[in-house]
Design a protein around this motif. Structure first.
Motif, PDB file in Angstrom:
ATOM      1  N   ARG A  37       4.891   9.723 -18.936  1.00  0.00           N
ATOM      2  CA  ARG A  37       6.145   9.309 -18.308  1.00  0.00           C
ATOM      3  C   ARG A  37       6.158   9.702 -16.833  1.00  0.00           C
ATOM      4  O   ARG A  37       6.596   8.917 -15.978  1.00  0.00           O
ATOM      5  N   GLN A  38       5.650  10.889 -16.535  1.00  0.00           N
ATOM      6  CA  GLN A  38       5.614  11.338 -15.142  1.00  0.00           C
ATOM      7  C   GLN A  38       4.672  10.461 -14.319  1.00  0.00           C
ATOM      8  O   GLN A  38       4.988  10.087 -13.169  1.00  0.00           O
ATOM      9  N   LEU A  39       3.535  10.112 -14.929  1.00  0.00           N
ATOM     10  CA  LEU A  39       2.564   9.258 -14.230  1.00  0.00           C
ATOM     11  C   LEU A  39       3.165   7.880 -13.949  1.00  0.00           C
ATOM     12  O   LEU A  39       3.042   7.355 -12.829  1.00  0.00           O
ATOM     13  N   LEU A  40       3.829   7.305 -14.959  1.00  0.00           N
ATOM     14  CA  LEU A  40       4.455   5.988 -14.776  1.00  0.00           C
ATOM     15  C   LEU A  40       5.591   6.061 -13.769  1.00  0.00           C
ATOM     16  O   LEU A  40       5.797   5.134 -12.969  1.00  0.00           O
ATOM     17  N   ASP A  41       6.339   7.148 -13.819  1.00  0.00           N
ATOM     18  CA  ASP A  41       7.490   7.304 -12.928  1.00  0.00           C
ATOM     19  C   ASP A  41       7.053   7.379 -11.469  1.00  0.00           C
ATOM     20  O   ASP A  41       7.758   6.912 -10.569  1.00  0.00           O
ATOM     21  N   GLU A  42       5.871   7.956 -11.236  1.00  0.00           N
ATOM     22  CA  GLU A  42       5.401   8.157  -9.875  1.00  0.00           C
ATOM     23  C   GLU A  42       4.502   7.031  -9.387  1.00  0.00           C
ATOM     24  O   GLU A  42       4.015   7.067  -8.249  1.00  0.00           O
ATOM     25  N   SER A  43       4.236   6.044 -10.249  1.00  0.00           N
ATOM     26  CA  SER A  43       3.363   4.934  -9.851  1.00  0.00           C
ATOM     27  C   SER A  43       4.037   4.097  -8.753  1.00  0.00           C
ATOM     28  O   SER A  43       5.244   3.851  -8.805  1.00  0.00           O
ATOM     29  N   PRO A  44       3.254   3.606  -7.741  1.00  0.00           N
ATOM     30  CA  PRO A  44       3.818   2.847  -6.616  1.00  0.00           C
ATOM     31  C   PRO A  44       4.021   1.375  -6.941  1.00  0.00           C
ATOM     32  O   PRO A  44       3.852   0.510  -6.070  1.00  0.00           O
ATOM     33  N   ILE A  45       4.353   1.088  -8.187  1.00  0.00           N
ATOM     34  CA  ILE A  45       4.644  -0.293  -8.594  1.00  0.00           C
ATOM     35  C   ILE A  45       5.834  -0.259  -9.539  1.00  0.00           C
ATOM     36  O   ILE A  45       6.171   0.792 -10.105  1.00  0.00           O
ATOM     37  N   SER A  46       6.471  -1.401  -9.714  1.00  0.00           N
ATOM     38  CA  SER A  46       7.598  -1.488 -10.638  1.00  0.00           C
ATOM     39  C   SER A  46       7.074  -1.568 -12.065  1.00  0.00           C
ATOM     40  O   SER A  46       6.241  -2.415 -12.393  1.00  0.00           O
ATOM     41  N   ILE A  47       7.586  -0.651 -12.906  1.00  0.00           N
ATOM     42  CA  ILE A  47       7.164  -0.625 -14.316  1.00  0.00           C
ATOM     43  C   ILE A  47       8.414  -0.575 -15.190  1.00  0.00           C
ATOM     44  O   ILE A  47       9.303   0.258 -14.992  1.00  0.00           O
ATOM     45  N   MET A  48       8.470  -1.504 -16.121  1.00  0.00           N
ATOM     46  CA  MET A  48       9.554  -1.533 -17.095  1.00  0.00           C
ATOM     47  C   MET A  48       8.959  -1.697 -18.497  1.00  0.00           C
ATOM     48  O   MET A  48       7.888  -2.279 -18.652  1.00  0.00           O
ATOM     49  N   ALA A  49       9.661  -1.163 -19.500  1.00  0.00           N
ATOM     50  CA  ALA A  49       9.221  -1.292 -20.894  1.00  0.00           C
ATOM     51  C   ALA A  49      10.373  -1.855 -21.713  1.00  0.00           C
ATOM     52  O   ALA A  49      11.546  -1.602 -21.421  1.00  0.00           O
ATOM     53  N   PHE A  50       9.998  -2.652 -22.738  1.00  0.00           N
ATOM     54  CA  PHE A  50      10.996  -3.321 -23.573  1.00  0.00           C
ATOM     55  C   PHE A  50      10.659  -3.103 -25.040  1.00  0.00           C
ATOM     56  O   PHE A  50       9.484  -2.929 -25.408  1.00  0.00           O
ATOM     57  N   ASP A  51      11.690  -3.113 -25.889  1.00  0.00           N
ATOM     58  CA  ASP A  51      11.435  -3.048 -27.332  1.00  0.00           C
ATOM     59  C   ASP A  51      11.316  -4.462 -27.890  1.00  0.00           C
ATOM     60  O   ASP A  51      11.315  -5.442 -27.135  1.00  0.00           O
ATOM     61  N   ALA A  52      11.221  -4.592 -29.181  1.00  0.00           N
ATOM     62  CA  ALA A  52      10.985  -5.892 -29.813  1.00  0.00           C
ATOM     63  C   ALA A  52      12.147  -6.848 -29.628  1.00  0.00           C
ATOM     64  O   ALA A  52      11.982  -8.078 -29.751  1.00  0.00           O
ATOM     65  N   THR A  53      13.319  -6.330 -29.343  1.00  0.00           N
ATOM     66  CA  THR A  53      14.491  -7.205 -29.154  1.00  0.00           C
ATOM     67  C   THR A  53      14.659  -7.648 -27.712  1.00  0.00           C
ATOM     68  O   THR A  53      15.569  -8.412 -27.388  1.00  0.00           O
ATOM     69  N   GLY A  54      13.786  -7.137 -26.813  1.00  0.00           N
ATOM     70  CA  GLY A  54      13.898  -7.486 -25.403  1.00  0.00           C
ATOM     71  C   GLY A  54      14.775  -6.537 -24.613  1.00  0.00           C
ATOM     72  O   GLY A  54      15.023  -6.760 -23.422  1.00  0.00           O
ATOM     73  N   SER A  55      15.234  -5.476 -25.245  1.00  0.00           N
ATOM     74  CA  SER A  55      16.061  -4.496 -24.548  1.00  0.00           C
ATOM     75  C   SER A  55      15.187  -3.551 -23.730  1.00  0.00           C
ATOM     76  O   SER A  55      14.088  -3.167 -24.149  1.00  0.00           O
ATOM     77  N   ILE A  56      15.664  -3.159 -22.569  1.00  0.00           N
ATOM     78  CA  ILE A  56      14.918  -2.265 -21.685  1.00  0.00           C
ATOM     79  C   ILE A  56      14.922  -0.846 -22.259  1.00  0.00           C
ATOM     80  O   ILE A  56      15.972  -0.318 -22.632  1.00  0.00           O
TER      81      ILE A  56
END
Length: 296
Positions: A251-270
């Motif tokens: 989570r820390q690595l993704l949070d600090e990445s210089p790109i936009s990162i989003m994750a979704f569940d099977a229903t499409g919710s963020i």
């Protein structure tokens, strides 16, 4: 004796008493032939595996010491019912000290014997479960002194059974946090049981074991005891902690990445939005909670 037993045991004697019209008769009133017929008839009722010792006792072939002991044997009545008998007899000596005769009583102890056998079978069953259980099982009195422990407890704690019986967990230093015992007893007092409590224990070598404990009050011999069942979850707890640490690093690595990162569940919710996305698409004015659970 049970009525059915009395009808069939000693029938030769009963018939002879009826023949001479008397309720009782002195033993010496029977000749040797009648006595042997009576013993032979009784012997036929005794189960074959018990007949040898029964015959030796009744014919006076046992040692004088053995004559005074109790004899337990089984008889099979003509109707097929099996009964358990106890013969209690003593050696009567003449005035000169020589053995004269045996005097004894035969009791039908079938119900008592069957209850005893059932109790032993039950004890053997629970003893087998107790020793073979993959859980640590302990029984302690209300002062905390161990009354019995199983092999799994000894394996986990590294203490032998002899080292722990009669002692408390406090004396052995088993509690990593002594307050856990007070919490368990309080829960037991309030609810009668304490389920799935995670507790850390200290082994004999100083190492720490994490256990998932459940306890209950039980009665034994009119006294109250504490029964504890503990599953060793040290390895599982370690894996869960390492997994949590790994997730936090990711989570820390993704949070600090210089790109936009989003994750979704099977229903499409963020389910996740990293810091870079918040800073560049929301000008840092919104936190991740604004996005979580929303659908794109």
């Amino acid at each position: 004796w049970a009525t059915e037993t009395a009808r069939h045991v000693g029938t030769v004697v009963h018939r002879e008493l009826q023949r001479i019209g008397r309720d009782a008769v002195r033993p010496d009133a029977f000749d040797e032939s009648l006595r042997r017929r009576w013993l032979d008839e009784l012997a036929e009722l005794v189960l074959p595996e018990d007949r040898g010792q029964w015959t030796s006792r009744m014919r006076g072939q046992d040692s004088q010491d053995a004559m005074g002991g109790d004899l337990f044997y089984r008889v099979r009545l003509p109707g097929g019912d099996m009964r358990h008998h106890q013969l209690s007899c003593g050696l009567v000596r003449a005035s000169d000290g020589a053995p004269a005769r045996l005097a004894g009583v035969v009791q039908d102890i079938t119900e008592h014997r069957l209850a005893e056998l059932a109790r032993r079978e039950s004890e053997q069953f629970f003893r087998g479960f107790f020793e073979a259980s993959p859980l640590s099982i302990t029984l302690a009195d209300m002062e905390g002194r161990f009354v019995t422990v199983n092999a799994k407890f000894c394996q986990i704690s590294m203490f032998s059974e002899a080292e722990v019986l009669g002692k408390t967990a406090m004396e052995l230093g088993l509690w990593a946090d002594p307050g856990d015992r007070a919490n368990i007893l309080r829960e037991l007092s309030e609810n009668g049981v304490d389920n799935a409590r995670q507790v850390d224990f200290v082994r004999k070598d100083g190492g720490t074991v994490r256990g998932l404990c459940s306890g209950a009050f039980i009665m034994r011999g009119g006294e109250q005891y504490v029964l504890m069942l503990t599953q060793d979850i040290t390895e599982r707890a370690g894996m869960e902690e390492r997994l949590q640490e790994s997730e936090e690093r990711l989570r820390q690595l993704l949070d600090e990445s210089p790109i936009s990162i989003m994750a979704f569940d099977a229903t499409g919710s963020i389910t996740f939005v990293n810091r870079w996305h918040l800073d560049h698409f929301a000008d840092g004015k919104l936190e991740s909670e604004f996005f979580l659970g929303r659908k794109v």
